[in-house]
Motif scaffolding. Structure first.
Motif, PDB file in Angstrom:
ATOM      1  N   HIS A 114       0.701  -1.354  -0.021  1.00  0.00           N
ATOM      2  CA  HIS A 114      -0.018   0.011   0.031  1.00  0.00           C
ATOM      3  C   HIS A 114       0.821   1.270  -0.038  1.00  0.00           C
ATOM      4  O   HIS A 114       2.022   1.383   0.422  1.00  0.00           O
ATOM      5  CB  HIS A 114      -0.935   0.053   1.148  1.00  0.00           C
ATOM      6  N   ARG A 115       0.254   2.411  -0.825  1.00  0.00           N
ATOM      7  CA  ARG A 115       0.852   3.633  -0.510  1.00  0.00           C
ATOM      8  C   ARG A 115       0.089   4.551   0.284  1.00  0.00           C
ATOM      9  O   ARG A 115      -0.975   4.331   0.683  1.00  0.00           O
ATOM     10  CB  ARG A 115       0.770   4.265  -2.133  1.00  0.00           C
ATOM     11  N   GLY A 116       0.526   5.698   0.562  1.00  0.00           N
ATOM     12  CA  GLY A 116      -0.087   6.742   1.238  1.00  0.00           C
ATOM     13  C   GLY A 116      -0.606   6.416   2.614  1.00  0.00           C
ATOM     14  O   GLY A 116      -1.475   6.512   3.230  1.00  0.00           O
ATOM     15  N   LEU A 117       0.675   5.704   3.196  1.00  0.00           N
ATOM     16  CA  LEU A 117       0.337   5.097   4.550  1.00  0.00           C
ATOM     17  C   LEU A 117       0.324   6.318   5.947  1.00  0.00           C
ATOM     18  O   LEU A 117       1.451   7.139   5.386  1.00  0.00           O
ATOM     19  CB  LEU A 117       1.234   3.981   4.782  1.00  0.00           C
ATOM     20  N   PRO A 118      -0.293   6.073   6.769  1.00  0.00           N
ATOM     21  CA  PRO A 118      -0.079   7.159   7.766  1.00  0.00           C
ATOM     22  C   PRO A 118       1.437   6.884   8.324  1.00  0.00           C
ATOM     23  O   PRO A 118       1.861   5.691   8.287  1.00  0.00           O
ATOM     24  CB  PRO A 118      -1.197   6.796   8.693  1.00  0.00           C
ATOM     25  N   PRO A 119       2.078   7.902   9.125  1.00  0.00           N
ATOM     26  CA  PRO A 119       3.473   7.823   9.621  1.00  0.00           C
ATOM     27  C   PRO A 119       3.639   6.649  10.810  1.00  0.00           C
ATOM     28  O   PRO A 119       4.581   5.859  10.691  1.00  0.00           O
ATOM     29  CB  PRO A 119       3.915   9.234  10.221  1.00  0.00           C
ATOM     30  N   ALA A 120       2.468   6.613  11.233  1.00  0.00           N
ATOM     31  CA  ALA A 120       2.563   5.394  12.419  1.00  0.00           C
ATOM     32  C   ALA A 120       2.551   3.931  11.735  1.00  0.00           C
ATOM     33  O   ALA A 120       3.392   3.103  12.392  1.00  0.00           O
ATOM     34  CB  ALA A 120       1.461   5.521  13.539  1.00  0.00           C
ATOM     35  N   ASP A 135       7.839  -0.820   8.677  1.00  0.00           N
ATOM     36  CA  ASP A 135       9.514  -0.566   8.537  1.00  0.00           C
ATOM     37  C   ASP A 135      10.017  -1.721   9.670  1.00  0.00           C
ATOM     38  O   ASP A 135      10.974  -2.495   9.346  1.00  0.00           O
ATOM     39  CB  ASP A 135      10.045   0.702   8.891  1.00  0.00           C
ATOM     40  N   GLN A 136       9.368  -1.469  10.804  1.00  0.00           N
ATOM     41  CA  GLN A 136      10.091  -2.673  12.025  1.00  0.00           C
ATOM     42  C   GLN A 136       9.753  -3.988  11.598  1.00  0.00           C
ATOM     43  O   GLN A 136      10.505  -4.542  11.681  1.00  0.00           O
ATOM     44  CB  GLN A 136       9.384  -2.162  13.247  1.00  0.00           C
ATOM     45  N   ALA A 137       8.613  -4.314  11.131  1.00  0.00           N
ATOM     46  CA  ALA A 137       8.404  -5.674  10.645  1.00  0.00           C
ATOM     47  C   ALA A 137       9.065  -6.102   9.470  1.00  0.00           C
ATOM     48  O   ALA A 137       9.898  -7.458   9.469  1.00  0.00           O
ATOM     49  CB  ALA A 137       6.804  -5.860  10.243  1.00  0.00           C
ATOM     50  N   LEU A 138       9.383  -5.337   8.517  1.00  0.00           N
ATOM     51  CA  LEU A 138      10.533  -5.791   7.498  1.00  0.00           C
ATOM     52  C   LEU A 138      11.678  -5.952   7.866  1.00  0.00           C
ATOM     53  O   LEU A 138      12.444  -7.013   7.506  1.00  0.00           O
ATOM     54  CB  LEU A 138      10.099  -4.764   6.234  1.00  0.00           C
ATOM     55  N   ASP A 172       6.144   5.545  -3.344  1.00  0.00           N
ATOM     56  CA  ASP A 172       5.896   5.912  -1.971  1.00  0.00           C
ATOM     57  C   ASP A 172       5.292   4.745  -1.160  1.00  0.00           C
ATOM     58  O   ASP A 172       4.709   4.010  -1.521  1.00  0.00           O
ATOM     59  CB  ASP A 172       5.150   7.212  -1.794  1.00  0.00           C
ATOM     60  N   GLY A 173       5.375   4.750   0.121  1.00  0.00           N
ATOM     61  CA  GLY A 173       4.944   3.890   1.061  1.00  0.00           C
ATOM     62  C   GLY A 173       5.755   2.459   0.965  1.00  0.00           C
ATOM     63  O   GLY A 173       6.940   2.498   1.267  1.00  0.00           O
ATOM     64  N   ALA A 174       5.287   1.275   0.973  1.00  0.00           N
ATOM     65  CA  ALA A 174       5.734  -0.067   1.116  1.00  0.00           C
ATOM     66  C   ALA A 174       7.288  -0.396   0.435  1.00  0.00           C
ATOM     67  O   ALA A 174       7.987  -0.721   0.726  1.00  0.00           O
ATOM     68  CB  ALA A 174       4.803  -1.023   0.987  1.00  0.00           C
ATOM     69  N   ASP A 175       6.884   0.213  -0.869  1.00  0.00           N
ATOM     70  CA  ASP A 175       8.285  -0.002  -1.720  1.00  0.00           C
ATOM     71  C   ASP A 175       9.299   0.696  -1.405  1.00  0.00           C
ATOM     72  O   ASP A 175      10.491   0.039  -1.167  1.00  0.00           O
ATOM     73  CB  ASP A 175       7.801   0.672  -3.338  1.00  0.00           C
ATOM     74  N   GLN A 176       9.344   1.802  -0.989  1.00  0.00           N
ATOM     75  CA  GLN A 176      10.602   2.876  -0.719  1.00  0.00           C
ATOM     76  C   GLN A 176      10.779   2.360   0.930  1.00  0.00           C
ATOM     77  O   GLN A 176      12.074   2.092   1.096  1.00  0.00           O
ATOM     78  CB  GLN A 176      10.127   4.235  -0.543  1.00  0.00           C
ATOM     79  N   ILE A 177       9.899   1.948   1.728  1.00  0.00           N
ATOM     80  CA  ILE A 177      10.191   1.548   3.034  1.00  0.00           C
ATOM     81  C   ILE A 177      11.047   0.236   2.870  1.00  0.00           C
ATOM     82  O   ILE A 177      12.220  -0.036   3.560  1.00  0.00           O
ATOM     83  CB  ILE A 177       8.858   1.198   3.849  1.00  0.00           C
ATOM     84  N   PHE A 178      10.597  -0.789   1.946  1.00  0.00           N
ATOM     85  CA  PHE A 178      11.225  -2.117   1.680  1.00  0.00           C
ATOM     86  C   PHE A 178      12.668  -1.889   1.176  1.00  0.00           C
ATOM     87  O   PHE A 178      13.833  -2.378   1.503  1.00  0.00           O
ATOM     88  CB  PHE A 178      10.608  -2.877   0.767  1.00  0.00           C
ATOM     89  N   ALA A 220      -1.676  -1.456  12.378  1.00  0.00           N
ATOM     90  CA  ALA A 220      -1.511  -0.637  11.065  1.00  0.00           C
ATOM     91  C   ALA A 220      -2.967  -0.478  10.575  1.00  0.00           C
ATOM     92  O   ALA A 220      -3.666  -1.112  10.625  1.00  0.00           O
ATOM     93  CB  ALA A 220      -0.678  -1.812  10.044  1.00  0.00           C
ATOM     94  N   ARG A 221      -2.956   0.499   9.735  1.00  0.00           N
ATOM     95  CA  ARG A 221      -4.093   1.223   9.160  1.00  0.00           C
ATOM     96  C   ARG A 221      -3.731   1.831   7.770  1.00  0.00           C
ATOM     97  O   ARG A 221      -2.707   2.244   7.621  1.00  0.00           O
ATOM     98  CB  ARG A 221      -4.778   1.960  10.069  1.00  0.00           C
ATOM     99  N   ARG A 222      -4.770   1.837   6.692  1.00  0.00           N
ATOM    100  CA  ARG A 222      -4.549   2.410   5.563  1.00  0.00           C
ATOM    101  C   ARG A 222      -4.991   4.029   5.874  1.00  0.00           C
ATOM    102  O   ARG A 222      -5.610   4.270   6.766  1.00  0.00           O
ATOM    103  CB  ARG A 222      -5.517   1.863   4.638  1.00  0.00           C
TER     104      ARG A 222
END
Length: 158
Positions: free
Chosen positions: A9-15, A21-24, A43-49, A155-157
């Motif tokens: 997902h993209r556009g995730l809230p900062p929390a 990030d911690q889980a990955l 943006d979102g999961a792709d960049q965090i990963f 987690a939430r969208r």
């Protein structure tokens, strides 16, 4: 050397971004050296990963769905997209011009063809549009690519 693709997902809230990030990073810490992360760098999961893979000492391969892909990302994601793209050891550029759902799904399918496993940052719900995370997960499963879902408690969208 495992090759791990990401969809999420993209556009995730900062929390939620912090939880993801911690889980990955926790799972990457259990993975030996030499892995390659495959990401479209949205943006979102792709960049965090992608950041987590690089911090883990892994290699990053970027998949660029379309010539105008960067322009379709939120402006606040451009600097990180540029940084991660520059850090990639290989860039796969698809022949699409416009950044639209068919190009995004084609990029996901290309990525799945290169991957040993898909990591999905996914709330388990249907895709909000064609080529969303649920579609990528379904395609991976159809191809026999193992899928690991990440959606930590809390987690939430956006």
């Amino acid at each position: 050397m495992p090759r791990i693709a990401i969809s999420g997902h993209r556009g995730l809230p900062p929390a939620t971004e912090r939880l993801i990030d911690q889980a990955l990073r926790a799972v990457l810490a259990e993975t030996g050296p030499g892995l390659t992360g495959l990401s479209c760098l949205a943006d979102g999961a792709d960049q965090i990963f992608a950041r987590a893979v690089l911090d883990h000492g892994g290699a990053l391969e970027a998949i660029v769905p379309a010539e105008r892909y960067r322009e379709g990302l939120p402006p606040e994601a451009h600097a990180e997209y540029d940084r991660l793209l520059a850090a990639a050891v290989r860039v796969h550029r698809l022949p699409h011009v416009d950044s639209e759902p068919r190009a995004h799904m084609a990029a996901s399918e290309h990525m799945l063809g290169l991957a040993d496993e898909l990591w999905a940052v996914w709330d388990g719900k249907p895709a909000r549009g064609f080529g969303g995370t649920a579609d990528v997960v379904a395609r991976a499963r159809g191809l026999g690519v193992p899928v690991r879902v990440f959606w930590p408690s809390g987690a939430r969208r956006g």
